[in-house]
Design a protein around this motif. Sequence first.
Motif, short mmCIF file in Angstrom:
data_model
loop_
_atom_site.label_atom_id
_atom_site.label_comp_id
_atom_site.label_asym_id
_atom_site.label_seq_id
_atom_site.Cartn_x
_atom_site.Cartn_y
_atom_site.Cartn_z
N PHE A 126 28.46 45.90 26.00
CA PHE A 126 29.29 44.99 26.78
C PHE A 126 30.14 44.26 25.75
O PHE A 126 29.61 43.79 24.75
CB PHE A 126 28.26 44.07 27.45
N ILE A 127 31.44 44.20 25.95
CA ILE A 127 32.25 43.38 25.04
C ILE A 127 32.45 42.05 25.69
O ILE A 127 32.85 41.97 26.84
CB ILE A 127 33.63 43.99 24.76
N LEU A 139 40.23 33.31 29.70
CA LEU A 139 41.47 32.64 30.11
C LEU A 139 41.19 31.23 30.61
O LEU A 139 41.95 30.30 30.33
CB LEU A 139 42.16 33.45 31.21
N ILE A 140 40.08 31.07 31.36
CA ILE A 140 39.74 29.74 31.85
C ILE A 140 39.52 28.79 30.67
O ILE A 140 40.04 27.67 30.65
CB ILE A 140 38.47 29.80 32.74
N LYS A 149 40.62 29.12 27.58
CA LYS A 149 41.85 28.92 26.82
C LYS A 149 42.78 27.95 27.55
O LYS A 149 43.30 27.00 26.95
CB LYS A 149 42.54 30.28 26.64
N PHE A 181 34.79 39.41 25.97
CA PHE A 181 36.18 39.07 25.64
C PHE A 181 36.35 37.57 25.42
O PHE A 181 37.35 37.14 24.90
CB PHE A 181 37.13 39.56 26.74
N ILE A 188 34.52 43.74 31.77
CA ILE A 188 35.78 43.46 31.08
C ILE A 188 36.52 42.35 31.81
O ILE A 188 36.94 41.35 31.21
CB ILE A 188 36.70 44.70 31.05
N LEU A 189 36.67 42.54 33.12
CA LEU A 189 37.54 41.62 33.86
C LEU A 189 36.92 40.22 33.95
O LEU A 189 37.63 39.22 33.82
CB LEU A 189 37.83 42.18 35.25
N ILE A 190 35.60 40.14 34.13
CA ILE A 190 34.98 38.82 34.24
C ILE A 190 35.06 38.08 32.91
O ILE A 190 35.47 36.91 32.86
CB ILE A 190 33.51 38.92 34.69
N VAL A 208 38.98 37.09 17.83
CA VAL A 208 38.18 38.15 18.44
C VAL A 208 38.75 39.53 18.08
O VAL A 208 38.01 40.49 17.91
CB VAL A 208 38.03 37.93 19.96
N MET A 243 34.11 47.96 34.13
CA MET A 243 35.33 47.29 34.57
C MET A 243 35.04 45.84 34.95
O MET A 243 35.78 44.94 34.57
CB MET A 243 35.93 48.06 35.74
N SER A 244 33.93 45.61 35.68
CA SER A 244 33.62 44.23 36.06
C SER A 244 33.38 43.38 34.83
O SER A 244 33.84 42.24 34.76
CB SER A 244 32.36 44.18 36.92
N TYR A 264 37.07 38.57 30.49
CA TYR A 264 38.48 38.27 30.20
C TYR A 264 38.93 37.05 31.02
O TYR A 264 39.61 36.16 30.51
CB TYR A 264 39.35 39.48 30.51
N GLY A 265 38.50 37.02 32.29
CA GLY A 265 38.83 35.86 33.13
C GLY A 265 38.26 34.58 32.56
O GLY A 265 38.93 33.55 32.51
N ILE A 266 37.01 34.63 32.08
CA ILE A 266 36.40 33.43 31.50
C ILE A 266 37.15 33.01 30.25
O ILE A 266 37.39 31.81 30.02
CB ILE A 266 34.91 33.69 31.20
#
Lengths: 315, 293
Positions: free
Chosen positions: B37-38, B112-113, B115, B40, B104-106, B230, B101-102, B108-110
């Motif tokens: 799991f990466i 952004l929140i 940042k 992000f 990555i997207l989750i 990162v 996919m989930s 990545y979303g976190i």
Amino acid sequence: MESKLLVIVLICLFFLPLFVNQPYFLHILILIFVFATLGSAWNLLAGYGGQISLGHNVFFGVGAYTSALLIYYFKFNHWYTLLFSGIFATLIGVPLLVCFRLRGPYFAMATLAFAEIIRLSIMNSEFTRGAAGVSIPIPPPIYVGNFLIDFTSKIPFYYISLLIFFLTTFFIYLLINSKFGLELLAIRENEDTAQACGINVFRLKSLTLLISAFFTGIIGGFYANYIGYIDPSIEIGGVLSPYLGLDAILVSLIGGLGTLTGPFLGSIIKVSGSEILRVTFGFMKGLDIVVFGGMLVFIVLFVPRGILGYLKGEE
Amino acid sequence: MISLELIIASVIHGILLGGVYTTVAIGLTLIFGVLKFINFAHGEFVMLSMYLSFWLTFLFGINPFIIIPIAFLIFFSLAFPFKKLAVDPVFSRKTPLGIDMSAILITYGISLILKGGAHLAWTGNYRVVKTSYSNLALNFLGTSITILYLLAFIFSMIAPIGLFIFLKNTRFGKGIRAITQDPELAMCLGIDVEKLRALALGLSLGLAGISGVIFSTIFYIFPDIGSLIVFKAFVITVLGGLGNVVGALCGSFILGVIESISSLILPYAFKDLISFLVFLFILLVKPKGLFGK
């Protein structure tokens, strides 16, 4: 059914400027087409192919820069440059093919890193005019017979973006309903099984990435000509900004991943949402990033199939 | 012209820089190994810890290196809400998007929140942590090294060594290594996989906390720095082999030296490109990393 509906909507959109021509309204519609095209191109790779790219901004930005620099240095015809935008965006995608040696999250991270590094290189290079950005003059008017197309109005831009969006969607439609599309779906479902069935996984993924990059580049070139000024800023609104890559994702996810009409539907919601956010909370810098990030988490957790998937009912 | 002295100086600088990258790269690689799991958002946790260090030194005048254990504990405990929000839903529920996919997207979303939140709270201004010895330097082989850089290097060596000992010798460490190799078999052997995953996640974020404090002493602090960090950590982990802690250690030194030397030779525009070219080259030649079989 879905595609028939899209055709009807497109026909309505074609005649829309005859009735409504407030510039702001047309501006929003143009943005909707731009982001719908971007989302459709991303959706081809991620929704149908299962390969997540977090760096689609690199294709968009390189497309925009190609068009802008060709006009700036060589005084090319504005609309011919769009073809070069597509070609250069495809070329910049070639190094990313190596990253297909990585799967899933690793590939996603590689695309994110690649996009950011290209952005930094463009920002630090003198040829691309660095952080100062490039201005693009308004395209000169074109005479078609006695009819004058004047680019100070938004209507020609409206039709061009609609055309690009239509062609992209149509091409993806043809692609998805061919053997190519079926093989792509097979890769999404299970890469190893697809390989075992004799599908050349690497070739197919590469082609999909390059096609996606091509369309993203073209719409990037269009966007540069429409907006008239581009710079490599990291902020929301920059053509190379990672938030543009995020827009591509959000647009497709909101509408429904791996659906033909999803990106268009998502784009309507995303663009209107962004405008409302910008107008009401524009002074709070960073709030939009939080909202979009939150939306991403929310959609993945609660409506992973997007609006279209939700309407059809979860299987 | 490039003299021998300059080359020695940049190699030394590269080693120091690489050492500083180590902690964050090891934090990332630990998660690769255990969860496949990466994360992000890893860089954003580092960024938050940099701000923690900035505010503690700025408001209370605490020496930044004393903050390291505090940061470790705070970020270790952040792992629990993070696991509840981002990791558990992805692994436990059958999502139509698939685990990869989930995840990555989750995450990545976190990222952004976090940042965007940092932008909201502290604006995009650049900040620095100041200490009384910020300007001191010492001479080594004819090159001058700032004391701060040296301290940063020394402190960032402690975490990997500690982690290494932990993984090699303790029961928990052995369990984590077992999960890295084969989670299902580990479960059959009676290892509490869930608990150890949480522990590994805690250690990973704790390491992000440590590296944030160390980074804050030598780099500028701003909300967007997380993504740059990162990327570097990611290149290092691919260089050393995904999930390989020792590989990550060597990878950091290699990347540090390559970056430092290339900044001598190449024009400024390409300074960030080089790490990515190294990354592509490794993928082409040795996709399993320098130490992979």
